[in-house]
Design a protein around this motif. Structure first.
Motif, PDB file in Angstrom:
ATOM      1  N   ASP A 135      12.887  28.850  24.468  1.00 11.78           N
ATOM      2  CA  ASP A 135      13.392  27.840  23.538  1.00 11.78           C
ATOM      3  C   ASP A 135      12.770  28.030  22.155  1.00 11.78           C
ATOM      4  OD1 ASP A 135      14.782  25.618  22.605  1.00 11.78           O
ATOM      5  OD2 ASP A 135      13.258  24.192  23.293  1.00 11.78           O
ATOM      6  N   ASP A 183      10.197  23.316  17.950  1.00  9.46           N
ATOM      7  CA  ASP A 183       9.811  23.196  19.372  1.00  9.46           C
ATOM      8  C   ASP A 183       8.313  22.948  19.569  1.00  9.46           C
ATOM      9  OD1 ASP A 183      10.685  23.155  22.061  1.00  9.46           O
ATOM     10  OD2 ASP A 183      10.030  25.217  22.388  1.00  9.46           O
ATOM     11  N   HIS A 215      12.244  18.452  20.061  1.00  5.08           N
ATOM     12  CA  HIS A 215      12.931  17.611  21.051  1.00  5.08           C
ATOM     13  C   HIS A 215      11.943  16.962  22.008  1.00  5.08           C
ATOM     14  CE1 HIS A 215      12.809  20.402  24.687  1.00  5.08           C
ATOM     15  NE2 HIS A 215      12.228  21.098  23.736  1.00  5.08           N
ATOM     16  N   HIS A 216      10.649  17.106  21.772  1.00  2.65           N
ATOM     17  CA  HIS A 216       9.651  16.482  22.649  1.00  2.65           C
ATOM     18  C   HIS A 216       9.403  15.054  22.204  1.00  2.65           C
ATOM     19  CE1 HIS A 216       8.766  20.838  23.095  1.00  2.65           C
ATOM     20  NE2 HIS A 216       8.648  20.497  24.355  1.00  2.65           N
ATOM     21  N   CYS A 222      14.996  22.453  21.972  1.00  6.70           N
ATOM     22  CA  CYS A 222      14.999  22.510  20.509  1.00  6.70           C
ATOM     23  C   CYS A 222      16.260  23.248  20.046  1.00  6.70           C
ATOM     24  CB  CYS A 222      13.740  23.208  20.007  1.00  6.70           C
ATOM     25  SG  CYS A 222      13.516  23.025  18.247  1.00  6.70           S
ATOM     26  N   ASP A 260      15.235  26.580  28.300  1.00  2.40           N
ATOM     27  CA  ASP A 260      14.521  25.306  28.511  1.00  2.40           C
ATOM     28  C   ASP A 260      15.119  24.471  29.645  1.00  2.40           C
ATOM     29  OD1 ASP A 260      12.249  25.197  26.990  1.00  2.40           O
ATOM     30  OD2 ASP A 260      12.804  23.344  25.963  1.00  2.40           O
TER      31      ASP A 260
HETATM   32 MN   LIG Z   1      11.537  23.338  24.150  1.00  2.00          MN
END
Ligand SMILES: [Mn+2]
Length: 343
Positions: A36, A96, A120-121, A139, A174
């Motif tokens: 990712d 990411d 995206h976390h 991501c 991912d």
């Molecule tokens: Mn990721």
């Protein structure tokens, strides 16, 4: 926009304005790079270059060999020393990468100078103005929207084919080839869109999931031979001591799939891989769960953590066998406690 520690949460329009306005972009991604982070970083690089800008991707750790195919057209290395002389970034963006610690040594160098983080976390420590979509698979999926918007804002008809391929790689990587529970309808819709645009999904997935180096397979074989089952087959543990690592000439990266060997055995609910990276009696533990059993609780006992179904920690023990016994009894205790709670 909202404020976190003085950093702003940006709108999509603000992000595309920033990217559209830069000339020399430095793109950072997390240590221990995965598909990712590599796919996202190079998709962004390729897109910015197609707009006549300069861009360079950088990570504190080298990209593992199995992912090199995605970047070799652009860079031979992602390490800081590989940056071309004279490359002076006017814009620094991370992809990411959820926390400063994930930037490794790059944070000492660029902390406080990062203009934008795209991620995206959900859980993490924001260290720059950010565009974070926590419910999104990868991501890569976030970046697809960003780049599509960036193209639109700059009168570009379609994303370059290589960008689509790199995004696909990021998303597939991912989601474990669309198998994990981070897959949403939007993930498959994006994959469909990318395949429609000509992405060779079968080739990419084969490279990501269908190929292992001979060394990888030898290591997995050796690990399998050392696998022990406990708790009536509900717990599987693979240990990989340093002398074995040396014997196979294995890198840490080759030992990362040992956990997958343990967890795919039928009946196994909790899997652990315990490896010894150096001669020291410090053991790196990876854990996976295939049920509601929360392995992050076990890892938290030893100062580690992660997700409910995938966590890790580092153990100091007298021997790898002692480390194995520590983990097994912690899991068995939790099995007993959980069973007691259900009654
Ligand atoms: Mn990721």
């Amino acid at each position: 926009m909202t404020e976190t520690d003085g950093y702003r949460s940006l709108s999509l329009g603000e992000v595309t304005d920033m990217l559209g306005g830069c000339n020399n972009a430095l793109i950072l991604f997390h240590v221990h790079p995965d598909g990712d982070s590599v796919g996202s970083a190079f998709a962004l690089r390729r897109m910015l270059e197609s707009m006549g800008k300069k861009a360079w991707c950088m990570c504190a750790d080298e990209v593992p060999e199995r992912l090199m195919f995605a970047m070799e057209k652009y860079q031979a290395s992602a390490l800081p020393e590989a940056v071309p002389t004279g490359f002076e970034p006017d814009f620094i963006v991370s992809v990411d990468t959820a926390a400063p610690s994930q930037l490794g040594s790059l944070y000492e160098r660029y902390g406080g100078k990062i203009n934008l983080m795209i991620d995206h976390h959900g859980k993490g420590t924001v260290y720059a103005d950010s565009y974070v979509m926590p419910e999104v698979s990868s991501c890569g999926e976030v970046l697809f929207d960003v780049l599509t918007e960036l193209a639109k804002a700059n009168g570009i008809d379609s994303l370059p084919g290589e960008v689509n391929e790199l995004i696909y790689m990021a998303v597939s990587s991912d989601t474990g080839c669309f198998r994990y529970n981070n897959v949403h309808p939007s993930t498959h819709m994006l994959a469909a869109k990318l395949i429609e645009k000509g992405v060779r999904s079968a080739d990419i997935n084969h490279r990501l999931f269908g190929i292992k180096t001979l060394k990888q397979m030898q290591v997995e074989h050796a690990g399998f031979e050392r696998m022990n089952l406990y708790g009536g087959g509900r717990i599987a543990v693979i240990t990989f001591p340093y002398d074995l690592k040396k014997q196979y000439g294995a890198e840490d990266e080759n030992l990362e799939t040992l956990i997958d060997v343990a967890r795919c055995v039928k009946g196994v609910e909790v899997a652990a891989a315990i490896r010894q990276p150096t001669e020291e009696n410090r053991f790196r533990v990876s854990m996976r769960s295939s049920t509601d059993f929360d392995v992050s609780e076990i890892c938290a006992l030893y100062g580690g953590g992660g997700h409910e179904r995938a966590s890790g920690c580092t153990l100091n023990s007298d021997s790898i066998l002692a480390a194995e016994m520590t983990i097994v009894s912690a899991v068995e205790n939790k099995f007993a406690t959980d069973a007691g709670e259900e009654e």
